[in-house]
Structure formats: structure tokens, C-alpha cells
Design an enzyme around this catalytic site. Structure first.
Site, PDB file in Angstrom:
ATOM      1  N   ASP A 260      19.160 -11.391 -22.715  1.00  0.00           N
ATOM      2  CA  ASP A 260      20.505 -11.442 -22.585  1.00  0.00           C
ATOM      3  C   ASP A 260      21.057 -11.789 -21.243  1.00  0.00           C
ATOM      4  OD1 ASP A 260      20.246  -8.952 -21.910  1.00  0.00           O
ATOM      5  OD2 ASP A 260      21.364  -8.157 -23.709  1.00  0.00           O
TER       6      ASP A 260
ATOM      7  N   ASP B 102      15.372  -7.940 -17.076  1.00  0.00           N
ATOM      8  CA  ASP B 102      15.884  -8.238 -18.529  1.00  0.00           C
ATOM      9  C   ASP B 102      14.566  -8.514 -19.446  1.00  0.00           C
ATOM     10  OD1 ASP B 102      17.031  -9.013 -20.859  1.00  0.00           O
ATOM     11  OD2 ASP B 102      17.959 -10.914 -19.685  1.00  0.00           O
TER      12      ASP B 102
ATOM     13  N   ASP C  62      27.268  11.886 -10.633  1.00  0.00           N
ATOM     14  CA  ASP C  62      28.267  11.029 -10.249  1.00  0.00           C
ATOM     15  C   ASP C  62      29.388  11.730  -9.671  1.00  0.00           C
ATOM     16  OD1 ASP C  62      28.948   8.057 -10.189  1.00  0.00           O
ATOM     17  OD2 ASP C  62      30.683   8.717 -11.510  1.00  0.00           O
TER      18      ASP C  62
ATOM     19  N   ASP D 135      17.483  -3.871 -18.666  1.00  0.00           N
ATOM     20  CA  ASP D 135      17.325  -3.132 -19.860  1.00  0.00           C
ATOM     21  C   ASP D 135      16.054  -1.973 -19.642  1.00  0.00           C
ATOM     22  OD1 ASP D 135      15.199  -4.517 -20.579  1.00  0.00           O
ATOM     23  OD2 ASP D 135      16.600  -6.076 -21.820  1.00  0.00           O
TER      24      ASP D 135
ATOM     25  N   GLU E 175      26.388  13.361  -6.025  1.00  0.00           N
ATOM     26  CA  GLU E 175      26.845  12.461  -4.947  1.00  0.00           C
ATOM     27  C   GLU E 175      27.967  13.171  -4.299  1.00  0.00           C
ATOM     28  OE1 GLU E 175      28.900   8.042  -5.334  1.00  0.00           O
ATOM     29  OE2 GLU E 175      29.291   9.562  -7.008  1.00  0.00           O
TER      30      GLU E 175
HETATM   31  C1  BGC Z   1      29.347   5.607  -8.652  1.00  0.00           C
HETATM   32  C2  BGC Z   1      30.200   4.343  -8.556  1.00  0.00           C
HETATM   33  C3  BGC Z   1      31.117   4.408  -9.819  1.00  0.00           C
HETATM   34  C4  BGC Z   1      32.161   5.658  -9.466  1.00  0.00           C
HETATM   35  C5  BGC Z   1      32.826   5.720 -10.669  1.00  0.00           C
HETATM   36  C6  BGC Z   1      30.464   6.318  -8.182  1.00  0.00           C
HETATM   37  O1  BGC Z   1      30.462   7.031  -7.074  1.00  0.00           O
HETATM   38  O2  BGC Z   1      28.165   5.607  -7.927  1.00  0.00           O
HETATM   39  O3  BGC Z   1      29.362   3.186  -8.839  1.00  0.00           O
HETATM   40  O4  BGC Z   1      32.071   3.114  -9.529  1.00  0.00           O
HETATM   41  O5  BGC Z   1      31.254   6.786  -9.267  1.00  0.00           O
HETATM   42  O6  BGC Z   1      31.858   6.516 -11.770  1.00  0.00           O
END
Ligand code: BGC
Length: 502
Positions: free
Chosen positions: A25, A21, A190, A29, A244
Site C-alpha cells: 500500500d 512495505d 517519547d 509495515d 527522549e
Molecule cells: C518524536 C517526534 C514527535 C513528537 C511528538 C517526538 O519527539 O520523536 O517524531 O513528533 O515527539 O510525539
């Protein structure tokens, strides 16, 4: 053949809100990341992956994106981002950013319009919900005052896009272009096996991450990645994407990395395997047989840190096993993804007070599921100060850190030859020296029960998952052990890199 940079890359995941950070805050970041780039270069990684830093109401730590082309003021500005990329490149680090295509935030202007009854076909609205559950627990549907329901496979603040609408395709290609034009080297996608839902949205019996289900892995998703690949290939400099993909089958994983799709998909098989040489051997064999370019992952911001996973199975073994697993993973063909703090040997923080927890998994399950905050506790950079150097002094970090973080801080470990950080630096330096000369294949050597021996060219890797010491395979010298060796014996919970004798 020229080897693309990402094939053997070690990528370091930065969960931005918990890394450093600079603004004071209490939340990490982009300026904080930028300040610590030299630390990452010295650690010896090849690339960083930044978790979402886009404008967001933070219903899921930023995985609920309200504007895909900006930076949330909590994390800085677009200028900060550009300076970060420039500095990273100067230090020889590639930069990957997260793209979140399965859902937006409910604050996204498109969802706001949908709430007003405009363009609802960008999301998934129904008069009656089906039986799907949110991955975070509770129903996957929320009812609006007008009686319609909308689908959210995660939090209610994360409405799922309708990928059967071509407008979504155009929008995401444009978002990718936006970041590619700003110099990013690639994307982490994602929930890459999401996006499409089976037509008719049928009820399901099993909600888990199966290779193909009405919720996950619909065949149409591959067309999306074909078009993204074309876009990436149109840019200079080997831009890439890693998906992912949670699945129970390595053959399914392979579908995402066909030659005209993504370059990589995360392989979570090792992360889910118990501490067992037989289990690890199977994971390695299955992975290498299924995918052209492997990835290896021990921890990330969604799972219990591997040190603690191993420790929970056999108390007292966690750190030894974590280091041994890392050394073995780094010896394998392919690319390795590290998660911030594992180089410090950070454990999962299990005793966060309930009122401090922020993960929607904890909130939505009303505390029944503990959630993922325990692996997201802000990093300790120094042994003292209110936040161990995470924030400027006197500022409390967004999640409390345990007192045990003092001894694990980066500054404490940096000068200590016996520290986990020093071990990671050595392992990454040694790998960098060797990797170019190693074949992209491995050969198994005979090994005693409970152990795993393999060679790659001039490198031998031996791992002992058993409870008794085992004799090292015949070798031409020790390169790097993960813990003390006992002469020619490899103790339990230890791995070693050796030179071949020839
Ligand atoms: C991300 C998570 C997230 C989810 C929804 C994933 O698999 O790695 O952290 O909560 O997708 O976006």
C-alpha cells in the site's frame, strides 16, 4: 559485575512507515520489518527500536496514538508483531517499542469522552489559554465549540494528558505490562521530559527545550520513571527504557538515569555539535562525567540526516564526515543509536514537493518550516523498480524517492567492498569483537590541533576534524579507517581505529 546487554548495545531505529512495505500500500509495515531482519542481523546491530505502529489517525506519523494496545491495520496485526519479536529474538536482536505518554491522539476514546464533557481531568482543559506555543508552531491551545480550550504541545490531534490524575499513571503501567508480556525488551519514551506541566500553567518567555521550564523537566516526572523502573525490574531479562530527553544540560540528563529511574536517556549533544574536535571533546567529557551509561546519536527521524548536516556546513565533506563521526562514536564507551538508512549514506531529501509533505511541522507552519519528511523518505532496497524495492513493484511509496537512491540501494552496496554499507558492517563487526574487552572509560592522548586521539584499553581512535593531514599516534597496526589513509597520515574528515603498540 554482569554487564547489562543495553550498556554497549548498538540500537537501530526503524521508522516503520519508511522501512519496507510488504503489504503493497506504499507504507512500510511490520511484515516488511520482519522480512528484513536478516539484513539487520548481518549489519551487526544488537537491537531494533520500532517507532509507533499503534492504531492512529496519523496526524503525526503515529505519534498520535488512539489505542496503546493494538496495531494499526496500515502496519499489520498483533500477530505480525508477535512473529516479528519471535524472529528478532531468534536472530539475537532485542526489540524496543516506542511509548508515547505525553499525549494521546484526539481520536483516543478518552479524549472522545472528554469532548463529550466526560472525565476532562484526564487532559488539560482551561477556560482561557496561556501563551504557550505548539512545538510544531502556532498556539498550543485549541478552542472547542463549548468555549473551553485544550492543551496540545504538538499537533491539535495530540492532546496532552494530565499526569496529575492518578488514572493516567495506572493506565501507562498497564500499557507497559501489555507489551512486556508480549516479549519486548524495552521502551523508547517519547518526550520523556514532558508529561508534567507547572502548576497554574504560567506564561513563559522561552519555549525552547531548557532543562527545567513550566513545560519541560518538572521534578514530578521522575516519580513516574521510578515506578516504571520497578515494573521493568520485576520482569526477567533486563528489560530497559531509554528516554527522549531534549535538554541543554548534561546534569539534567543525568537526573533521568539515576539508579532507580531509566537505564538510558538519549544524548543529543553530539548531534547538535558542529564539526569540531574541540566541540566533540567537550561533548564526550561532559557526557561521560554526567551519566553512568552514555548513549550516542547522530541522526533520527526528527533531525536532518547527519551526512547532509555536515555537507551543508562544508559542501562535499558530508559522507566522509558521516563515516568518521560514526567510527568515533562507536569507539566511545556506551551505547550507539543508528537511524535507518544512515548505513547506506542516505542524504536528507530536500526537494520533496510541497504537496507530498506530510509532517505536521510543515502543515502547521504553513510551509514556513520545512519539517522532517526529508529524513523519512522510504528506504531503497534495490537499484530498480518504481520504489527501489521499498514496495512491491508498481506501487508508489508514501513519499517520493529521488533518482539518486538507486545507486545508494542496499542491494547495490551489499557486494561493493568500498560502499558505506560495507563500511558499517565492518565497523560493527570490529566493535562487536572488541567491545567486551574494552574498559568503560577512555583516556585522551595528546593530539595535534583539529584532531582528537583517545584510547580505550587496546583500542586507539583518532579523528581529524581539521583541514590538514595529521600524523597518526604511535600504534601497533591499523584496524579500520573510515576513508583512505595516506601512509602514516590521517587525512581531514577521516577517523581510524588502531591497535595499541604494547
Ligand atoms: C518524536 C517526534 C514527535 C513528537 C511528538 C517526538 O519527539 O520523536 O517524531 O513528533 O515527539 O510525539
Amino acid at each position: 559485575m554482569d554487564i547489562p546487554w543495553w550498556r554497549d548495545a548498538v540500537v537501530y531505529e526503524i521508522y516503520v512507515r519508511s522501512f519496507a512495505d510488504a503489504s503493497g500500500d506504499g507504507v512500510g509495515d511490520l511484515a516488511g520489518v520482519r522480512e528484513h531482519l536478516p539484513y539487520l542481523a548481518e549489519l551487526g546491530v544488537d537491537a531494533i527500536w520500532l517507532t509507533p505502529f499503534y492504531p492512529s489517525p496519523m496526524a503525526d506519523g503515529g505519534y498520535d496514538v488512539a489505542d496503546y494496545r493494538g496495531v494499526d491495520p496500515l502496519f499489520g496485526t498483533l500477530d505480525d508483531f508477535e512473529s516479528l519479536v519471535t524472529d528478532a529474538h531468534r536472530l539475537g536482536l532485542k526489540v524496543l517499542v516506542d511509548v508515547v505518554p505525553n499525549h494521546s491522539s484526539s481520536e483516543h476514546p478518552w479524549f472522545q469522552a472528554a469532548l463529550r464533557g466526560e472525565h476532562r481531568d484526564r487532559y488539560i482543559f482551561r477556560a482561557e489559554p496561556n501563551n504557550w506555543q505548539s512545538t510544531f508552531s502556532g498556539p498550543a491551545w485549541t478552542k472547542l465549540p463549548d468555549g473551553q480550550y485544550y492543551l496540545h504541545l504538538f499537533a491539535p490531534g495530540q492532546p496532552d494528558f494530565n499526569w496529575r490524575n492518578p488514572e493516567i499513571h495506572r493506565e501507562f503501567l498497564d500499557i507497559l505490562r501489555f507489551w512486556l508480556d508480549r516479549g519486548v525488551d524495552g521502551f523508547r519514551i517519547d518526550v520523556a521530559m514532558g508529561l508534567y506541566k507547572a502548576k497554574g500553567l504560567p506564561d513563559i518567555q522561552d519555549q525552547s527545550f531548557k532543562s527545567v521550564s513550566p513545560i519541560w523537566g518538572q521534578p514530578e516526572v521522575h516519580e513516574v520513571y521510578r515506578s516504571w523502573r520497578k515494573l521493568l525490574d520485576g520482569y526477567p531479562g533486563e528489560r530497559m527504557a531509554v528516554g527522549e530527553v531534549w535538554t541543554d544540560s548534561s546534569e539534567d540528563l543525568a537526573l533521568y538515569v539515576r539508579p532507580d529511574e531509566l537505564q538510558q536517556s538519549f544524548n543529543f549533544a553530539w548531534l547538535q555539535a558542529p564539526w569540531s574536535s574541540t566541540a566533540f571533546k567537550k561533548v564526550i567529557d561532559d557526557t561521560l562525567a554526567a551519566v553512568p551509561f552514555a548513549t550516542w546519536v547522530l541522526s533520527n527521524h526528527d533531525v536532518v540526516r547527519h551526512r547532509t548536516r555536515y555537507d551543508t556546513a562544508d559542501p562535499g565533506t558530508g559522507l566522509m564526515r558521516a563515516k568518521a563521526a560514526l567510527l568515533t562514536m562507536l569507539a566511545l564507551p556506551g551505547s550507539a543509536y543508528l537511524y535507518q538508512g544512515e548505513e547506506l549514506g542516505l542524504p536528507e531529501v530536500k526537494d520533496l514537493p510541497p504537496e507530498a509533505r506530510q509532517d505536521p511541522v510543515f502543515i502547521q507552519s504553513k510551509g514556513e518550516l520545512v519539517g522532517r519528511d526529508g529524513c523519512r523518505v522510504p528506504l531503497p532496497w534495490s537499484a530498480d523498480g518504481a520504489s527501489y524495492g521499498f514496495s512491491p513493484d508498481g506501487v508508489a511509496p508514501w513519499l517520493p524517492q529521488p533518482a539518486t537512491f538507486a545507486a545508494l540501494s542496499a542491494a547495490t552496496q551489499a557486494g561493493d567492498p568500498g560502499s558505506t554499507l560495507t563500511f558499517y558492517r565492518r565497523a560493527l563487526a570490529c566493535r562487536r569483537e572488541l567491545v567486551g574487552s574494552l574498559p568503560y572509560t577512555l583516556e585522551w592522548l595528546d593530539s595535534p590541533e583539529g584532531a582528537l586521539f583517545f584510547t580505550r584499553g587496546s583500542l586507539i581512535c583518532a579523528l581529524n576534524c581539521g583541514t590538514e593531514p595529521v600524523r597518526l599516534p604511535s600504534h601497533g597496526g591499523v584496524l579500520l579507517p573510515s576513508g583512505p589513509l595516506d601512509g602514516d597520515l590521517l587525512p581531514p574528515d577521516t577517523a581510524v581505529w588502531l591497535r595499541t603498540s604494547s
